[in-house]
Design a protein around this motif. Structure first.
Motif, PDB file in Angstrom:
ATOM      1  N   GLY A 182       0.886  -1.530  -0.129  1.00 58.58           N
ATOM      2  CA  GLY A 182       0.121   0.298  -0.229  1.00 58.58           C
ATOM      3  C   GLY A 182       0.950   1.264  -0.038  1.00 58.58           C
ATOM      4  O   GLY A 182       0.754   2.455  -0.098  1.00 58.58           O
ATOM      5  N   PRO A 183       1.633   1.320   1.284  1.00 58.83           N
ATOM      6  CA  PRO A 183       2.288   2.866   0.666  1.00 58.83           C
ATOM      7  C   PRO A 183       3.706   3.115  -0.088  1.00 58.83           C
ATOM      8  O   PRO A 183       3.594   4.126  -0.534  1.00 58.83           O
ATOM      9  CB  PRO A 183       3.482   2.946   2.295  1.00 58.83           C
ATOM     10  CG  PRO A 183       2.557   2.388   3.214  1.00 58.83           C
ATOM     11  CD  PRO A 183       1.783   0.731   2.624  1.00 58.83           C
ATOM     12  N   LEU A 184       3.705   2.113  -0.683  1.00 61.08           N
ATOM     13  CA  LEU A 184       4.670   1.905  -2.076  1.00 61.08           C
ATOM     14  C   LEU A 184       3.764   2.496  -3.518  1.00 61.08           C
ATOM     15  O   LEU A 184       4.110   3.774  -4.224  1.00 61.08           O
ATOM     16  CB  LEU A 184       5.382   0.873  -2.505  1.00 61.08           C
ATOM     17  CG  LEU A 184       6.113  -0.016  -2.023  1.00 61.08           C
ATOM     18  CD1 LEU A 184       6.701  -0.993  -2.724  1.00 61.08           C
ATOM     19  CD2 LEU A 184       7.363   1.851  -2.037  1.00 61.08           C
ATOM     20  N   LEU A 185       2.471   2.136  -3.302  1.00 67.15           N
ATOM     21  CA  LEU A 185       1.577   2.881  -3.874  1.00 67.15           C
ATOM     22  C   LEU A 185       1.154   4.121  -3.665  1.00 67.15           C
ATOM     23  O   LEU A 185       0.908   4.750  -4.876  1.00 67.15           O
ATOM     24  CB  LEU A 185      -0.035   1.694  -4.610  1.00 67.15           C
ATOM     25  CG  LEU A 185       0.682   0.306  -4.728  1.00 67.15           C
ATOM     26  CD1 LEU A 185      -0.265  -0.615  -4.574  1.00 67.15           C
ATOM     27  CD2 LEU A 185       0.590   0.390  -6.165  1.00 67.15           C
ATOM     28  N   VAL A 186       1.070   4.648  -2.532  1.00 63.41           N
ATOM     29  CA  VAL A 186       0.920   5.932  -2.288  1.00 63.41           C
ATOM     30  C   VAL A 186       2.327   6.555  -2.360  1.00 63.41           C
ATOM     31  O   VAL A 186       1.302   8.479  -3.420  1.00 63.41           O
ATOM     32  CB  VAL A 186       0.332   6.268  -0.334  1.00 63.41           C
ATOM     33  CG1 VAL A 186       0.944   7.279  -0.576  1.00 63.41           C
ATOM     34  CG2 VAL A 186      -0.122   5.074  -0.136  1.00 63.41           C
ATOM     35  N   ALA A 187       3.610   6.167  -3.143  1.00 66.89           N
ATOM     36  CA  ALA A 187       4.465   6.629  -3.117  1.00 66.89           C
ATOM     37  C   ALA A 187       4.315   7.503  -5.001  1.00 66.89           C
ATOM     38  O   ALA A 187       4.958   8.637  -4.999  1.00 66.89           O
ATOM     39  CB  ALA A 187       5.856   6.261  -2.542  1.00 66.89           C
ATOM     40  N   TYR A 188       4.413   5.623  -5.143  1.00 71.09           N
ATOM     41  CA  TYR A 188       4.260   6.025  -7.086  1.00 71.09           C
ATOM     42  C   TYR A 188       3.148   7.254  -6.874  1.00 71.09           C
ATOM     43  O   TYR A 188       3.194   7.868  -7.571  1.00 71.09           O
ATOM     44  CB  TYR A 188       3.845   4.559  -7.158  1.00 71.09           C
ATOM     45  CG  TYR A 188       3.561   4.775  -8.427  1.00 71.09           C
ATOM     46  CD1 TYR A 188       5.176   4.622  -9.579  1.00 71.09           C
ATOM     47  CD2 TYR A 188       2.158   5.266  -9.894  1.00 71.09           C
ATOM     48  CE1 TYR A 188       4.732   4.996 -11.345  1.00 71.09           C
ATOM     49  CE2 TYR A 188       2.710   4.671 -11.148  1.00 71.09           C
ATOM     50  CZ  TYR A 188       3.261   4.809 -11.624  1.00 71.09           C
ATOM     51  OH  TYR A 188       3.947   4.837 -13.135  1.00 71.09           O
ATOM     52  N   ALA A 189       1.647   7.314  -6.105  1.00 72.09           N
ATOM     53  CA  ALA A 189       0.665   7.966  -6.747  1.00 72.09           C
ATOM     54  C   ALA A 189       1.338   9.411  -6.686  1.00 72.09           C
ATOM     55  O   ALA A 189       0.924  10.274  -7.502  1.00 72.09           O
ATOM     56  CB  ALA A 189      -0.242   7.441  -6.386  1.00 72.09           C
ATOM     57  N   ILE A 190       1.517   9.647  -5.129  1.00 71.61           N
ATOM     58  CA  ILE A 190       2.500  11.122  -5.081  1.00 71.61           C
ATOM     59  C   ILE A 190       3.168  11.664  -5.792  1.00 71.61           C
ATOM     60  O   ILE A 190       3.262  13.135  -6.481  1.00 71.61           O
ATOM     61  CB  ILE A 190       3.019  11.547  -3.794  1.00 71.61           C
ATOM     62  CG1 ILE A 190       1.610  11.334  -2.461  1.00 71.61           C
ATOM     63  CG2 ILE A 190       3.434  12.927  -3.102  1.00 71.61           C
ATOM     64  CD1 ILE A 190       1.368  10.863  -1.426  1.00 71.61           C
ATOM     65  N   ASP A 191       4.298  10.805  -6.165  1.00 71.90           N
ATOM     66  CA  ASP A 191       5.452  11.501  -7.520  1.00 71.90           C
ATOM     67  C   ASP A 191       5.695  10.936  -8.649  1.00 71.90           C
ATOM     68  O   ASP A 191       6.117  11.948  -9.588  1.00 71.90           O
ATOM     69  CB  ASP A 191       6.437  10.580  -6.710  1.00 71.90           C
ATOM     70  CG  ASP A 191       6.771  11.551  -5.526  1.00 71.90           C
ATOM     71  OD1 ASP A 191       6.804  12.026  -4.735  1.00 71.90           O
ATOM     72  OD2 ASP A 191       7.792  10.020  -4.495  1.00 71.90           O
ATOM     73  N   PRO A 244       0.892  14.117 -10.925  1.00 70.33           N
ATOM     74  CA  PRO A 244       1.599  15.174 -11.716  1.00 70.33           C
ATOM     75  C   PRO A 244       0.849  15.044 -13.472  1.00 70.33           C
ATOM     76  O   PRO A 244       0.695  15.668 -14.021  1.00 70.33           O
ATOM     77  CB  PRO A 244       2.972  14.534 -11.391  1.00 70.33           C
ATOM     78  CG  PRO A 244       3.037  14.694  -9.770  1.00 70.33           C
ATOM     79  CD  PRO A 244       2.153  13.593  -9.971  1.00 70.33           C
ATOM     80  N   GLN A 245       1.001  13.408 -12.873  1.00 68.10           N
ATOM     81  CA  GLN A 245       0.038  13.050 -14.913  1.00 68.10           C
ATOM     82  C   GLN A 245      -1.367  13.120 -14.981  1.00 68.10           C
ATOM     83  O   GLN A 245      -0.855  13.829 -15.986  1.00 68.10           O
ATOM     84  CB  GLN A 245       0.253  11.054 -15.430  1.00 68.10           C
ATOM     85  CG  GLN A 245       1.881  11.390 -15.476  1.00 68.10           C
ATOM     86  CD  GLN A 245       2.020   9.340 -15.263  1.00 68.10           C
ATOM     87  OE1 GLN A 245       0.619   8.745 -16.448  1.00 68.10           O
ATOM     88  NE2 GLN A 245       3.267   8.441 -14.746  1.00 68.10           N
ATOM     89  N   VAL A 246      -2.218  13.233 -14.001  1.00 66.39           N
ATOM     90  CA  VAL A 246      -3.688  13.976 -13.958  1.00 66.39           C
ATOM     91  C   VAL A 246      -3.232  15.915 -14.863  1.00 66.39           C
ATOM     92  O   VAL A 246      -4.418  16.009 -15.618  1.00 66.39           O
ATOM     93  CB  VAL A 246      -4.232  13.882 -12.997  1.00 66.39           C
ATOM     94  CG1 VAL A 246      -5.504  14.639 -12.834  1.00 66.39           C
ATOM     95  CG2 VAL A 246      -3.926  12.142 -12.050  1.00 66.39           C
ATOM     96  N   ARG A 247      -2.206  16.235 -14.005  1.00 71.50           N
ATOM     97  CA  ARG A 247      -2.327  17.587 -13.751  1.00 71.50           C
ATOM     98  C   ARG A 247      -2.394  18.086 -15.634  1.00 71.50           C
ATOM     99  O   ARG A 247      -2.572  18.604 -16.484  1.00 71.50           O
ATOM    100  CB  ARG A 247      -1.497  18.433 -13.730  1.00 71.50           C
ATOM    101  CG  ARG A 247      -1.519  18.397 -12.293  1.00 71.50           C
ATOM    102  CD  ARG A 247      -0.379  19.208 -11.700  1.00 71.50           C
ATOM    103  NE  ARG A 247       0.194  20.606 -12.414  1.00 71.50           N
ATOM    104  CZ  ARG A 247       1.100  20.952 -11.388  1.00 71.50           C
ATOM    105  NH1 ARG A 247       2.074  20.714 -11.268  1.00 71.50           N
ATOM    106  NH2 ARG A 247       1.176  22.625 -12.423  1.00 71.50           N
ATOM    107  N   HIS A 248      -1.745  16.494 -16.520  1.00 70.66           N
ATOM    108  CA  HIS A 248      -1.434  16.325 -18.454  1.00 70.66           C
ATOM    109  C   HIS A 248      -2.132  15.920 -18.916  1.00 70.66           C
ATOM    110  O   HIS A 248      -2.389  15.576 -20.051  1.00 70.66           O
ATOM    111  CB  HIS A 248      -0.002  16.121 -18.049  1.00 70.66           C
ATOM    112  CG  HIS A 248       0.990  16.906 -17.790  1.00 70.66           C
ATOM    113  ND1 HIS A 248       1.245  16.809 -16.477  1.00 70.66           N
ATOM    114  CD2 HIS A 248       1.664  17.999 -19.031  1.00 70.66           C
ATOM    115  CE1 HIS A 248       2.934  18.031 -16.628  1.00 70.66           C
ATOM    116  NE2 HIS A 248       2.495  18.297 -17.970  1.00 70.66           N
TER     117      HIS A 248
END
Length: 604
Positions: free
Chosen positions: A56-65, A69-73
């Motif tokens: 879970g936390p690894l997925l959270v880290a990937y989502a944040i970093d 950011p890809q959602v903004r594009h």
């Protein structure tokens, strides 16, 4: 022969019996033997379940970093994949944990069934001297409260322990994967945590041992009081008993409070270490994020892992709590199971010769038999005696003369300290338990009846007996009339200790039981001492039927019982001081003649 003095430190006076080194570990290993396949399945399930949880936390880290950011594009695929992955890990963890709990529960229940069965079987196999020194209340505590404590550990504690250990291993590896500098700083906190756990483990073991001993004392007092409720009522012992029970109850309260206090100290100390560590890691990590040396998602994942690492500390304390309590219980059970019968089954039993067609009795010989209890002096010095087959011998004498000891040696409740007891030339030590119980039966003063029907109690000595055989034995004894008059006849439940029927009726049931068992040698240990005159007459009539042709030893205080004997032995200080036919001894001027005159005067 030297006398056996009571030991200064009698192990039976303690709640924990001595056991070989590593007895607890060996007991646990034997209980788990045969469950290795299920244990491996449970281990694999827990390994995979923990991997799903810690993703879970690894997925959270990937989502944040990366994903956010890809959602903004306008690219939402990565975030959707992270969300689905997180959901999938959660579902997998739940399914795997459910499967683990089912497998682990099956193992734990099988272990507990096995353990209770071992305690019951072993307690029955131990010799009479053990049960005379180790109270029934303690045995009940071993099979109930101690087994329940182990159940709690198996049901919840082991999952907590394995989960915490696996979690710590997984998280430690992931912390180094995320940032080795912060991971090294985290590892420094393991040292004070380890010290706190060790201190708690050492102190709580003492506390839980005291608590287990205290609750056993409460159970013993409660059991003894309820079993002796008649004399309690007769002598108005309610208030003294209540005072004594309250003291034991408060002692248990104090012991339980000490255990809880040790738990509280551990939780406070471990939380302090965890909170200080997390605060320090967050400050250092935030500084590195602002400095650009660390990604925000990595710091978020690191902190989440830290929370997962330290949150189970309280649960680890609860496990140690359960473990210490279970370890104390396992120590006591292992000590009980380590006891060995002092009257063991022979390795190579010898069969008894075929019974004579002339008489159902057998020859009994005491050949140089000596006996001394472990905790006392010599009861029987060298003792020689022969009882011919079919002879009825009455043994009389003052209290402590050795009469009951003689009967217990013949029944092989004890073995002689020296010398032999022979049955038709075969030493009792060489007989199998089955042959001995078929050959020798004792009817005691108590005439103990078990909860169940009258028919079941009569058939105890011969479980395969038919109803016709049971009723035939009762008719021969003279018990059929009162049994038939009971509400359900032979199917009437006599209830606890046979309390539904009178003492005389219980004694008649005991004689019917003995007659049905058809022993070669019958021992009557003060079988009429607690009966009134009508009850004694009924039992004496039954005795004539039961003793016909058998070798019999009658331990008697009432001389009316002696009249049916062929021979009388008068004992004093473990020795026979008079031996002869009742009429011959009455006509003389010895000890028995004096007893007989005193008995006749009492009747007048």
């Amino acid at each position: 022969m030297t006398t056996v003095a009571a030991p200064a430190d009698d192990p039976f006076a303690k709640d924990v019996l001595p056991a070989p080194k590593n007895a607890q570990l060996l007991l646990l290993r034997s209980l788990l033997h045969g469950h290795s396949r299920r244990i491996w399945i449970a281990a694999v399930l827990l390994l995979v379940q923990q991997a799903a949880v810690q993703a879970g936390p690894l997925l959270v880290a990937y989502a944040i970093d990366h994903a956010i950011p890809q959602v903004r594009h306008g690219r939402h695929g990565a975030l959707i994949a992270v969300a689905l992955g997180y959901l999938g890990c959660g579902l997998a963890a739940g399914v795997l944990q459910r499967s683990f709990i089912r497998v682990a529960a099956r193992v734990s229940q099988d272990v507990l069934v096995d353990l209770r069965g071992r305690i019951f079987r072993h307690a029955q196999s131990l010799s009479l001297d053990f049960h005379e020194r180790y109270t029934s209340g303690r045995l009940i505590a071993r099979a109930t409260s101690d087994v329940e404590t182990i159940r709690e550990l198996l049901a919840d504690g082991l999952e907590e322990l394995v989960g915490v250990v696996l979690s710590a291993v997984y998280i430690s590896a992931l912390l180094f994967f995320l940032d080795w500098r912060l991971a090294l700083a985290t590892l420094l906190s393991y040292l004070p945590l380890y010290a706190a756990i060790r201190v708690f483990q050492r102190r709580s073991m003492v506390a839980y041992r005291r608590r287990s001993t205290a609750i056993a004392a409460v159970i013993v007092k409660f059991t003894e009081t309820m079993n002796g409720i008649r004399p309690v009522k007769a002598f108005r012992r309610e208030e003294p008993n209540e005072t004594a029970f309250a003291e034991l109850n408060h002692r248990h309260e104090r012991a339980n409070g000490d255990a809880i206090l040790e738990m509280a100290r551990y939780v406070v100390g471990s939380r302090l270490i965890a909170n200080v560590t997390i605060a320090g890691i967050v400050l250092w990590g935030a500084y590195r994020v602002t400095d650009g040396a660390m990604a925000l998602g990595v710091l978020a994942a690191f902190v989440l892992y830290l929370r997962r690492l330290y949150d189970p500390i309280d649960r680890l304390g609860m496990f140690l709590n359960s473990y210490q309590s279970a370890a104390a219980s396992l120590e006591k059970i292992a000590g009980l199971l380590a006891q060995r019968p002092t009257v063991p089954e022979p390795d190579e039993p010898r069969p008894l010769p075929e019974r004579s067609t002339r008489t159902p009795g057998r020859d009994v010989v005491f050949d140089g038999a000596r006996f001394a209890y472990r905790t006392g002096g010599e009861v029987l010095p060298r003792f020689d005696l022969r009882l011919p087959a079919g002879q009825t011998v009455a043994v009389v004498g003052a209290t402590g003369a050795g009469k009951s000891t003689l009967a217990k040696l013949l029944a092989r409740f004890y073995d002689p300290t020296d010398g032999r007891v022979l049955l038709d030339g075969v030493e009792l030590r060489d007989l199998s338990r089955a042959d001995l119980r078929r050959g020798v039966v004792m009817v005691t003063q108590e005439a103990f009846l078990f909860s169940g029907t009258v028919a079941e109690n009569i058939a105890i000595g011969r479980p395969d007996a038919t109803r016709e055989q049971i009723e035939s034995a009762a008719r021969a004894i003279g018990a059929h009339e009162f049994i038939a008059a009971l509400p359900d006849g032979y199917d009437t439940d006599v209830r606890k200790r046979g309390g539904r029927i009178s003492a005389g009726q219980r004694q008649l049931v005991a004689f019917a039981r003995a007659l049905l068992a058809d022993p070669a040698v019958l021992i009557l240990d003060e079988a009429t001492s607690s009966l009134d005159v009508p009850g004694e007459r009924a039992v004496q009539h039954a005795m004539h039927t039961v003793l016909r042709g058998r070798t019999a030893m009658i331990i008697a205080h009432r001389l009316s019982t002696v009249e049916i004997a062929d021979r009388v032995l008068v004992m004093r200080d473990g020795r026979i001081v008079e031996d002869g036919a009742p009429g011959d001894l009455v006509a003389g001027d010895g000890h028995f003649a004096g007893l007989h005159r005193a008995w006749q005067d009492s009747l007048v």
